[in-house]
Scaffold this active site. Structure first.
Site, PDB file in Angstrom:
ATOM      1  CG  PHE A  77     -34.684 -41.953  30.949  1.00 16.60           C
ATOM      2  CD1 PHE A  77     -33.935 -40.800  30.785  1.00 16.60           C
ATOM      3  CD2 PHE A  77     -34.046 -43.181  30.810  1.00 16.60           C
ATOM      4  CE1 PHE A  77     -32.586 -40.859  30.498  1.00 16.60           C
ATOM      5  CE2 PHE A  77     -32.696 -43.252  30.527  1.00 16.60           C
ATOM      6  CZ  PHE A  77     -31.957 -42.081  30.372  1.00 16.60           C
ATOM      7  CE  LYS A  78     -43.187 -39.537  25.232  1.00 20.43           C
ATOM      8  NZ  LYS A  78     -43.479 -40.882  24.709  1.00 20.43           N
ATOM      9  CE1 TYR A  79     -36.829 -45.920  31.835  1.00 20.00           C
ATOM     10  CE2 TYR A  79     -38.407 -44.434  32.868  1.00 20.00           C
ATOM     11  CZ  TYR A  79     -37.166 -45.053  32.857  1.00 20.00           C
ATOM     12  OH  TYR A  79     -36.272 -44.804  33.864  1.00 20.00           O
TER      13      TYR A  79
END
Length: 856
Positions: A460-462
């Site tokens: 995940f690319k937060y």
């Protein structure tokens, strides 16, 4: 560390840009300037400047009037013992700034200043020409033409500031990378040979900074202080100074012209490089009541002692905009080359005959003179030296990105030379390293095409703020030392006391843990269930000196990499091993203390699970609050690129945009629309209901080949009324951020905006597609030999508060999107964007916001 619009696509290209600069102009003091129908011919960054005749005539009238009204007198001190090191001291709260032409005695620092306790005498100002600069050798010549054995200044004396100004003037007069590197290298060689104490301050002055990026030292000087100092030492009225500014635009050029009218009977001792840097530090350290007066006094004393070009570059340094083409990589390259050509024994290391990084005197003597332009001559000695340059440059850059501190690097060089630099300046807890950056991709198919069967993980690319967390168990009563750094290496430890408390709890829970450096993303969460919140929530937190009791937005640290653990540097370990250590030594943790931050690992999916699992994980990403995916290679291998197998390590690569980390944002994916990170550099006056607002706005991308921003398109869609009003306030005419003249080094191609913006903001922009344009010069030669590229139907998405113009999208990225499009549908001539847009009504989108990339 000229700003002119081009008349047409065929005109000469602009000078290099310094993107990270935060230039303060004189406009705040001068107020709004009248409208100009065209930029003046003699402005911006040139070394030989002349005021236009009407302005000069008016200045002469005012000066003559001034002389009639008041005596031509200046105050002179007779104290020959005063030293510049005392300038603007805390005891000098009266800020007894010198009047026009104050002269002090000689000093060890090379600058005179008046003593407030010494009676002064009055004399008349003498009218004469500006003192000429010393007759230095040309610095831009070939390294083996420059005679480093010839002392540039009297032997056994400190390096004068005029020598550094000579280098800066040479840099500002060229765009040639060869001349820039030769100038920097020869400058540093001279300092290494003739006055080594000046090397460190010169590196900082050339970089247009005072200290490492993680330190709290900031110049903190406003444009009003600079303008008042110029007015005070020149004796010009504010209206005369304003006319100078309207003619030249650049504060340094204004100071040069204003100072040219100041003459003194008693000459000042020369400014010294070391002394100038010390005075800038004194300005930065002036705090509290009376600080502005103290700073102005120091500036005035510097300007009074400045001769010729020195005043121009002093003010540009104070304005944080040197306007030269020397970026960090160029300075590091030049430092490495200078060290290769400098005796290793004189640096405290082994004999250079036995060092792989240093050139022997015999090898240097075999180098042939440079060949005439257009001719190639075989020169084995020069080629061997070039190989040594490459090795030395790689070493210096490697050390710097892992330990970005010039002071420590210079000390390491003097203690053992290049051969032991890594030993003396290692990766250190408490000093941030430059983060690894990800390369953008447009689809999962592209990722599989590039990586093939190599194992990877999708994370995940937060939507948060990237954070580098350093922790070391203390030796005094077990109190740990904890630091949190941003992606730009700024220390933001005081912003996150809840994370500091979290790290202290981790040290208590793990007695065996001694030290670590973690790469992570700080994300705002709901404390009740840990649900993700937006970056806007996180941005509502105060920026510094936060107390635990004041925290209203809870955060979670999502750790995704481990670079250092218990004294061991892990950068060369494959990501699979680094991640395994991270997960085993730092499991998810939630302190019981109220308000403390929590620790977790990024949610991920492995490629070994199959394409269906990755696709399902991607769909989950689209529905979540994350920005997209980060694809990271788990183990080293090779990738396909242009039909060739390219080695691809899974190591941590500081300050590199590596293909081992691929960024797949939702907005990058085919079918969801293209987005670019673009820089607003100008605007036009709005019409109709937008009268009084800026619309449209001129947007630019970064041209890495020419180190400048180049205009791409106009944008007038996606802005709310509120955002328009905020834009007008931020880019108000007469402010530091907006000018009717092109003060900042950008290439506007065929665009002619009404005003120019200081390039310091980054906006995320979505467009329909990329087209050829007869107006834009962006990516000229990459997509077409005669036309640049433009973005059709650009629409503002949000402000990227986390990014500086140096992280803006590049012309290479723009060209790659265009080439990818050509594989899907052929562009036609009718698709060309001529830069003319139909004004549209703003909608509810476009509120100012931002998001911290986890990868850059």
């Amino acid at each position: 560390m000229s700003k002119r619009a081009q008349a047409s696509p065929s005109t000469s290209q602009p000078k290099r840009a310094k993107f990270a600069s935060d230039q303060s102009s004189l406009k705040t003091f001068f107020g709004s300037s009248p409208r100009l129908t065209a930029p003046p011919a003699n402005s911006g960054g040139r070394n030989n400047l002349n005021v236009t005749e009407p302005v000069r005539e008016q200045l002469n009238v005012e000066l003559n009037a001034k002389k009639i009204a008041t005596p031509d007198i200046i105050d002179l001190t007779s104290d020959s013992e005063s030293t510049f090191r005392d300038c603007g001291s805390d005891n000098d709260t009266s800020a007894a700034a010198p009047r026009v032409g104050d002269v002090g005695g000689s000093s060890s620092s090379g600058v005179a200043l008046p003593s407030p306790n010494t009676p002064s005498r009055r004399i008349r100002i003498m009218k004469n020409d500006v003192a000429a600069s010393p007759n230095y050798q040309p610095l831009g010549v070939d390294l083996f033409v420059y005679d480093v054995q010839e002392s540039p200044w009297p032997a056994n004396e400190p390096a004068p500031y005029s020598f550094l100004v000579h280098a800066l003037a040479t840099l500002s007069g060229t765009r040639s990378r060869t001349i820039i590197l030769n100038t920097l290298t020869n400058t540093l060689r001279a300092l290494l040979n003739w006055h080594r104490p000046s090397l460190l301050p010169s590196l900082y002055l050339l970089s247009n900074c005072l200290s490492p990026p993680y330190s709290s030292v900031e110049l903190g000087i406003g444009s009003s202080v600079i303008s008042k100092a110029i007015q005070h030492i020149s004796g010009l009225t504010s209206s005369a100074l304003r006319r100078l500014y309207n003619s030249f635009g650049d504060p340094g050029d204004v100071a040069f012209e204003a100072k040219s009218n100041v003459r003194t009977l008693v000459p000042h001792p020369p400014l010294l490089i070391v002394a100038v840097h010390e005075c800038l530090l004194k300005i930065a350290n002036s705090k509290g009541q009376g600080a502005a007066k103290q700073k102005q006094a120091i500036v005035e004393k510097l300007l009074v002692s400045a001769k010729g070009e020195e005043s121009r570059y002093l003010v540009r340094t104070l304005s944080l905009n040197l306007r030269v083409g020397a970026v960090r990589t160029s300075i590091l390259t030049a430092l490495a080359r200078a060290l290769v050509l400098t005796s290793q024994t004189s640096l405290g290391g082994p004999d250079r005959d036995h060092s792989p990084y240093h050139a022997t005197s015999q090898l240097i003597s075999l180098v042939q003179p440079p060949a005439a332009e257009g001719k190639k001559v075989s020169d084995p000695a020069r080629e061997e030296l070039h190989e040594k340059f490459i090795q030395a440059e790689a070493l210096v850059k490697k050390v710097f990105v892992q330990h970005p501190n010039y002071e420590h690097i210079v000390a390491g060089l003097f203690n053992g030379g290049l051969g032991s630099l890594e030993l003396h300046v290692p990766l250190t807890v408490g000093i941030p390293l430059h983060p690894t950056l990800g390369s953008p991709t447009r689809s999962l198919d592209e990722i599989y095409d590039r990586l093939g069967d190599l194992p990877f993980t999708a994370e995940f690319k937060y939507d948060g703020q990237r954070a580098q967390i350093h922790g070391e168990r203390g030796v005094n009563n077990g109190n740990p030392s904890i630091h949190i750094f941003s992606r730009h290496l700024e220390d933001m430890t005081t912003k996150y006391p809840d994370i500091v408390h979290l790290v202290k709890c981790i040290f208590r829970e793990q007695p065996q843990l001694q030290s670590f450096i973690i790469d992570s993303e700080i994300v705002a969460i709901d404390p009740s269930d840990g649900a993700l919140k937006s970056f806007q929530e996180l941005s509502n937190r105060p920026r510094k000196d936060v107390e635990m009791s004041d925290i209203k937005v809870s955060v979670c640290v999502y750790a995704f990499d481990l670079m250092y653990l218990d004294g061991e540097v892990l950068l060369t370990q494959p990501f699979r091993e680094r991640r395994s250590l991270l997960r085993s030594r730092f499991p998810p943790f939630l302190p019981s203390d109220k308000g403390a931050g929590r620790l977790d690992h990024v949610e991920s999916c492995e490629s070994e699970a199959g394409k269906d699992a990755i696709e399902e994980f991607w769909q989950k990403t689209i529905k979540s609050r994350s920005e997209g995916l980060m694809i990271k290679l788990l183990s080293g291998g090779a990738m396909q690129e242009d039909g060739k197998r390219k080695p691809l390590p899974a190591t941590y690569e500081p300050d590199k945009r590596t293909s081992a980390w691929l960024k797949l944002k939702k907005d990058y994916v085919v079918g969801l629309g293209d987005t670019l990170d673009m820089v607003p550099i100008g605007a036009w006056h709005g019409n109709g209901r937008k009268a009084g607002w800026w619309s449209p706005v001129l947007l630019a991308v970064r041209d890495p080949r020419n180190d400048c921003l180049v205009a791409v398109c106009k944008c007038m869609s996606g802005f709310s009324d509120l955002f328009y009003k905020e834009m007008v306030a931020h880019y108000s005419e007469g402010s530091d951020n907006c000018s009717r003249q092109p003060l900042w080094e950008t290439n506007t191609g065929g665009f002619r905006p009404d005003v120019y913006f200081r390039p310091h903001k980054v906006w995320e922009i979505r467009g329909a597609d990329i087209t050829l344009s007869p107006v834009s010069l962006a990516a000229l030669g990459l997509g077409s030999s005669s036309r640049g590229l433009s973005l059709r139907f650009p629409r503002f998405i949000k402000t990227r508060e986390d990014k500086s113009p140096e992280q803006a999208s590049t012309t290479d990225f723009l060209a790659q999107i265009w080439k990818d499009q050509q594989g899907q549908s052929k562009a036609t001539a009718g698709d060309a964007d001529d830069g003319d847009l139909v004004d549209v009504e703003p909608d509810s989108e476009g509120v100012a916001g931002g998001a911290e990339d986890s990868d850059g």
